[in-house]
Design a protein around this motif. Structure first.
Motif, short mmCIF file in Angstrom:
data_model
loop_
_atom_site.label_atom_id
_atom_site.label_comp_id
_atom_site.label_asym_id
_atom_site.label_seq_id
_atom_site.Cartn_x
_atom_site.Cartn_y
_atom_site.Cartn_z
N LYS A 1 98.48 211.58 9.90
CA LYS A 1 99.77 211.74 9.23
C LYS A 1 100.47 210.39 9.06
N ALA A 2 100.36 209.56 10.12
CA ALA A 2 100.99 208.23 10.03
C ALA A 2 100.33 207.40 8.94
N ILE A 3 99.01 207.50 8.82
CA ILE A 3 98.29 206.75 7.77
C ILE A 3 98.76 207.19 6.39
N ALA A 4 98.82 208.51 6.20
CA ALA A 4 99.25 209.04 4.89
C ALA A 4 100.71 208.66 4.61
N ARG A 5 101.57 208.74 5.65
CA ARG A 5 102.98 208.43 5.46
C ARG A 5 103.18 206.95 5.10
N LYS A 6 102.49 206.07 5.80
CA LYS A 6 102.62 204.63 5.53
C LYS A 6 102.11 204.29 4.12
N HIS A 7 100.99 204.91 3.75
CA HIS A 7 100.43 204.62 2.44
C HIS A 7 101.35 205.11 1.32
N SER A 8 101.97 206.26 1.53
CA SER A 8 102.87 206.81 0.50
C SER A 8 104.07 205.91 0.28
N ALA A 9 104.43 205.15 1.32
CA ALA A 9 105.61 204.28 1.22
C ALA A 9 105.30 202.97 0.49
N MET A 10 104.03 202.71 0.22
CA MET A 10 103.65 201.45 -0.45
C MET A 10 103.91 201.53 -1.94
N VAL A 11 104.56 200.49 -2.49
CA VAL A 11 104.81 200.42 -3.94
C VAL A 11 104.62 198.97 -4.40
N ASN A 12 104.30 198.81 -5.69
CA ASN A 12 104.23 197.49 -6.32
C ASN A 12 103.30 196.52 -5.60
N VAL B 1 99.87 201.62 13.28
CA VAL B 1 99.53 201.72 11.86
C VAL B 1 100.63 201.00 11.09
N ARG B 2 100.33 199.81 10.55
CA ARG B 2 101.36 198.98 9.93
C ARG B 2 100.96 198.57 8.51
N MET B 3 101.96 198.57 7.65
CA MET B 3 101.80 198.04 6.30
C MET B 3 102.50 196.67 6.26
N ILE B 4 101.76 195.60 6.02
CA ILE B 4 102.31 194.25 6.09
C ILE B 4 102.20 193.59 4.72
#
Length: 565
Positions: free
Chosen positions: A457-468, A415-418
């Motif tokens: 949980k990983a999906i929610a955690r990664k999404h919460s870390a997204m800003v701007n 699960v990655r935010m790129i």
């Protein structure tokens, strides 16, 4: 599909000889298990005949030998003890009714094609359970092995009375028990080819008891009624019916596990494929008939099956032959078993209990996995001192939780935010250029692998870390399965992004994944022209949206009508 098992006469000699040899191996075990269960030696013989014959006739493993086994006997012992304690008059009839219920459950398991799921449990649980069964069988043989009547209370009663049993040892019967064990353990391998050690121990122990110890007071099997069995009418009481159904389900489930594990062994030896669901139906019919005839429940027996195959058997004719030979013993030769000492049978059953213990895994479990070791010993302890079904339930639950935790950890790594080209994902040059043009305003939410509930949980955690960011691309190209909990986590991420005024694009949703998204209403929430098959097209659209958001005049040119195709 044929109702009966595979039978032909092209291997007649091998099948007949295999059946004869298997019958010789089965006789002492059937007598020992019958006595150990509390139902009597004749119940063991009836069980060997009924289960053996009908499982061979209707089963799905041609060379499988079915008979009363150590695990099934342990359960049956507890059932008989429980039923007779609550209802002394009809307790034994109720216990045989439980055997019939076990057979019915097995037939249902086969009809609903549950065979492939029966043995789907961690090996640490199976090992602990089977070893626990072995410990129970060993403990239950201590009293008769020492020449004493078995105390009430099962395993706990035996353990509590152990000091008293040791102070009241019957030297003669204990000597016979030790002689039995010595013959079984130390009989030369060359002689085992001609006669099974259990039968030799039975004969030698009986002869010694009649000659050397002829004047001693020795507990023996006693008279076994010859002839056909008296049919047992199914007997219930309102207060016990729930317990009987549960006991029947446990007995049936254990029989399925025992049988299918043995069927796998037979399959590997003969290089033929067995039919698990058909086998369960055959076993169920056999146990149903056995209960009606007052016999013990049975299952596929490893020892008898291996001996059967090694002596040349290849079809179910061997199992039918074995059952008919034992039937002859019951009908016309039951009197010859009368002088067999109880201590000799206890020695035979004790050796079976020792063999059931999974020594191979017990020796090296701590080296393989600490968690597996804890699970195995926990199941073993619960099996011996608490309850069989509790042991399996707790073991499977803990093992599955640990497995899910591990899988969730592994899947969470996918699960990655790129937001730039330096992130750990393989992008082609065009995709890298597009991400660079977005200047960090486009976030690619890349998911890979089955999305089980532990990943939420990983999906929610990664999404919460997204800003701007202005555009969120949810990339499902490498997701073959989307669970309910993970779907809810993705839905929350999409809704939160939309509420923040961000655009949401979805890429690569396969048919099954797309259906799941539609059922959750996510497809309706995301505009149809924001659904893409190709990630590159989605990135092009995302960059156009970012430019539009920044006031670009080229937005109308950048969005093409067919970008969602």
């Amino acid at each position: 599909m044929s109702l009966t098992n595979s039978i032909h006469f092209r291997n007649l000699q091998g099948d007949l000889f295999g059946g004869l040899t298997a019958a010789i191996v089965s006789l002492p075990l059937a007598l020992a298990f019958g006595v150990a269960s509390g139902a009597g030696a004749v119940a063991g013989l009836y069980g060997a005949v009924c289960v053996g014959f009908f499982a061979a006739l209707f089963g799905g493993t041609p060379t499988l030998i079915s008979e009363p086994t150590g695990p099934m006997t342990v359960i049956m012992t507890a059932v008989i003890s429980s039923m007779t304690a609550s209802n002394p008059e009809d307790g034994l009839a109720m216990a045989f009714t439980v055997v019939m219920l076990a057979g019915i459950f097995q037939i249902l398991f086969g009809i609903f094609k549950l065979g492939k799921y029966i043995t789907l449990m961690p090996y640490s649980v199976i090992s602990g359970f089977m070893s626990g069964i072995g410990v129970i069988l060993v403990i239950l043989q201590i009293a008769p092995f020492l020449g004493q009547p078995s105390p009430k209370g099962g395993v706990l009663g035996m353990v509590q009375n152990l000091p008293q049993l040791l102070t009241q040892i019957n030297p003669v019967e204990t000597t016979l028990g030790l002689l039995t064990l010595a013959i079984i353990f130390f009989m030369p391998r060359q002689l085992k080819r001609f006669a099974p050690p259990q039968l030799v121990a039975l004969i030698v122990g009986t002869i010694v008891s009649l000659t050397i110890f002829g004047a001693a007071d020795i507990r023996r099997i006693g008279e076994i009624p010859a002839g056909l069995p008296t049919l047992q009418i199914p007997t219930f009481t309102p207060s016990q019916i729930t317990i009987m159904i549960v006991d029947g389900a446990i007995l049936g489930m254990l029989g399925c596990i025992d049988t299918l594990l043995t069927a796998v062994i037979a399959e590997s030896l003969t290089r033929t494929e067995h039919k698990p669901d058909k086998e369960l139906i055959g076993q169920g019919i056999g146990n149903l008939i056995s209960g009606l005839c007052g016999g013990l429940p049975g299952a596929g027996a490893t020892m008898g099956t291996v001996v059967n195959i090694q002596t040349g058997a290849r079809t179910a004719l061997s199992g039918l032959t074995r059952a008919l030979i034992l039937l002859v013993v019951v009908l016309w030769a039951a009197s010859i078993t009368q002088p067999i000492p109880m201590a000799v049978l206890a020695g035979i059953a004790l050796k079976v209990g020792i063999d059931i213990l999974d020594w191979s895994f017990l020796k090296r479990a701590h080296k393989v996995s600490f968690k597996a070791t804890i699970i195995m010993y926990s199941v073993l302890f619960l099996t011996v001192f608490v309850d069989l079904i509790v042991a399996v339930g707790v073991g499977v639950f803990i093992a599955n939780i640990l497995t899910i935790e591990r899988l969730s950890q592994l899947q969470s790594e996918d699960v990655r935010m790129i937001s730039d080209t330096d992130d750990a994902i393989v992008l082609n040059e065009q995709e890298k250029q597009l991400l660079k043009q977005a200047h960090g305003r486009v976030v690619l939410f890349h998911l890979s692998g089955p999305m089980i509930f532990g990943v939420s949980k990983a999906i929610a955690r990664k999404h919460s870390a997204m800003v701007n960011y202005d555009v969120l691309i949810v990339d499902l190209s490498n997701v073959p399965f989307l669970g309910v909990t993970a779907s809810l986590a993705i839905e929350n991420a999409i809704k939160e992004s939309s509420e923040q005024g961000c655009y949401v694009l979805i890429v690569g949703a396969s048919n099954k994944v797309k259906q799941r998204l539609e059922k959750f209403g996510i497809i309706g929430f995301v505009p149809l022209h924001h659904m893409f098959v190709d990630r590159l097209e989605a990135l092009k659209q995302a960059v156009a949206l970012v430019n539009h958001h920044a006031g670009s005049d080229n937005f109308a040119v950048s969005i093409l009508p067919d970008t969602h195709q």
